[in-house]
Design an enzyme around this catalytic site. Structure first.
Site, PDB file in Angstrom:
ATOM      1  N   HIS A  29      -9.719   1.236   5.295  1.00 23.96           N
ATOM      2  CA  HIS A  29      -8.355   1.459   5.156  1.00 23.96           C
ATOM      3  C   HIS A  29      -8.371   2.128   6.628  1.00 23.96           C
ATOM      4  O   HIS A  29      -9.007   3.013   6.571  1.00 23.96           O
ATOM      5  CB  HIS A  29      -7.375   1.302   4.105  1.00 23.96           C
ATOM      6  N   SER A  48       3.345  -2.134  10.602  1.00 26.37           N
ATOM      7  CA  SER A  48       4.690  -2.136  10.617  1.00 26.37           C
ATOM      8  C   SER A  48       5.357  -3.334  10.249  1.00 26.37           C
ATOM      9  O   SER A  48       6.486  -4.019  11.115  1.00 26.37           O
ATOM     10  CB  SER A  48       4.913  -1.768  12.202  1.00 26.37           C
ATOM     11  N   LYS A  56       0.273   4.207  -0.225  1.00 30.77           N
ATOM     12  CA  LYS A  56      -0.145   5.750   0.529  1.00 30.77           C
ATOM     13  C   LYS A  56      -0.299   7.192  -0.644  1.00 30.77           C
ATOM     14  O   LYS A  56      -0.364   6.791  -1.678  1.00 30.77           O
ATOM     15  CB  LYS A  56      -0.126   5.334   1.641  1.00 30.77           C
ATOM     16  N   GLU A  94      -5.881  -4.633  10.374  1.00 29.29           N
ATOM     17  CA  GLU A  94      -4.379  -3.839  11.001  1.00 29.29           C
ATOM     18  C   GLU A  94      -5.096  -3.121  12.270  1.00 29.29           C
ATOM     19  O   GLU A  94      -5.173  -2.313  12.121  1.00 29.29           O
ATOM     20  CB  GLU A  94      -4.657  -2.666   9.906  1.00 29.29           C
ATOM     21  N   GLY A 139       2.166   2.362  11.083  1.00 28.23           N
ATOM     22  CA  GLY A 139       2.975   3.136  10.620  1.00 28.23           C
ATOM     23  C   GLY A 139       4.011   3.741  11.967  1.00 28.23           C
ATOM     24  O   GLY A 139       4.502   4.814  11.719  1.00 28.23           O
ATOM     25  N   GLU A 152      -7.263   4.211   7.516  1.00 31.44           N
ATOM     26  CA  GLU A 152      -6.783   6.260   7.625  1.00 31.44           C
ATOM     27  C   GLU A 152      -8.244   6.711   6.851  1.00 31.44           C
ATOM     28  O   GLU A 152      -8.295   8.005   7.064  1.00 31.44           O
ATOM     29  CB  GLU A 152      -5.240   6.360   6.511  1.00 31.44           C
ATOM     30  N   ASN A 158       0.903  -1.163  -0.371  1.00 36.34           N
ATOM     31  CA  ASN A 158      -0.106   0.460   0.151  1.00 36.34           C
ATOM     32  C   ASN A 158       1.289   1.019  -0.167  1.00 36.34           C
ATOM     33  O   ASN A 158       1.379   2.078   1.038  1.00 36.34           O
ATOM     34  CB  ASN A 158      -0.828   0.172   1.249  1.00 36.34           C
TER      35      ASN A 158
END
Ligand code: PGA
Length: 252
Positions: free
Chosen positions: A94, A213, A11, A166, A172, A96, A9
């Protein structure tokens, strides 16, 4: 046996020029690895050039989001048939997008349905926040995301679905979940909910990834677990020297 699956991904990283460079760095390593589905998910502007560079390889292309409508007056949005021209996959829900762009279980659900309607394979993301984890409500949260995200989705579509677990606190942050903890959520919550909704046989077909991560030096720990079928990789997918060993770890 479920075939391993590793997706990168990207991003909101990489211009077209940078994307082309990364693909040239990735291809020599990735094309020698067999027995794993590999998918790259660049930003919208790089989907077309990346798809062109990957033509003739077995590496798939995915998008990171889409609208559920087929077309319409939705300024700034991208419709499923536009993606289906170049992509086989689309990441949906996702964290985010849930945290910063108002994505809800209901909108994720409409997008999952739209993806299947247009022949795209959704990579549906679920996972609890740090506060939810510390409050001990991971089971409730992930169960709700699963049930509402898949509400009304027909059994005949489910076998091709990919799910990414996730935990938001691991994305991150460099603070990955433990492999044992991730496998437990995947087996006891995610696959168990799938089995309740669709039966054991279909639940066993669905690939469920860990994300958060994942790096070259920890990927192998996750892949040793029976219910972790691969990884959704963010930061480490932007570097060939990290991403290639992660993909290799999925088949070793
Ligand atoms: P990360 O991101 O690997 O950088 O933690 C994972 C993701 O957001 O999919």
């Amino acid at each position: 046996m479920r075939r391993p699956f590793v997706a990168g991904n990207w991003k909101m990283f990489k211009t077209v020029a940078e994307a082309r460079l990364l693909i040239t760095e990735l291809l020599p390593g990735l094309t020698t690895i067999h027995g794993v589905d590999i998918v790259l998910c660049p930003p919208f502007t790089s989907i077309l050039p990346v798809a062109a560079l990957l033509e003739g390889t077995t590496i798939g292309v995915g998008a990171q989001n889409m609208h559920w409508e087929t077309s319409g007056a939705y300024t700034g949005e991208i419709a499923p048939p536009m993606l289906a021209e170049f992509c086989k996959y689309v990441i949906l829900g996702h964290s985010e997008r849930r945290a910063y762009f108002g994505e809800t279980d209901a909108s994720v659900n409409r997008k999952i349905q739209a993806a299947f309607d247009h022949g795209l394979v959704p990579i549906m993301c679920v996972g609890e926040t740090l506060a939810e984890n510390e409050a001990g409500i991971t089971r409730e949260v992930v169960t709700r995301q699963m049930r509402e995200g898949l509400d009304g989705i027909e059994p005949h579509s489910i076998g091709s679905l990919v799910i990414a677990y996730e935990p938001v606190w691991a994305i991150g942050t460099g603070r990955a979940a433990t492999a044992d903890g991730a496998n437990t959520v995947i087996a006891d919550i995610i696959r168990a909910v799938l089995a309740q909704m669709y039966g054991d046989e279909l639940a066993e077909m669905v690939r469920i990834l860990y994300g958060g991560s994942v790096k070259a030096n920890n990927a192998g720990e996750f892949f040793r677990y029976a219910d972790i079928d691969g990884a959704l990789v963010g930061g480490a997918s932007l570097k060939a020297s990290e991403f290639i060993p992660i993909v290799k770890a999925a088949v070793s």
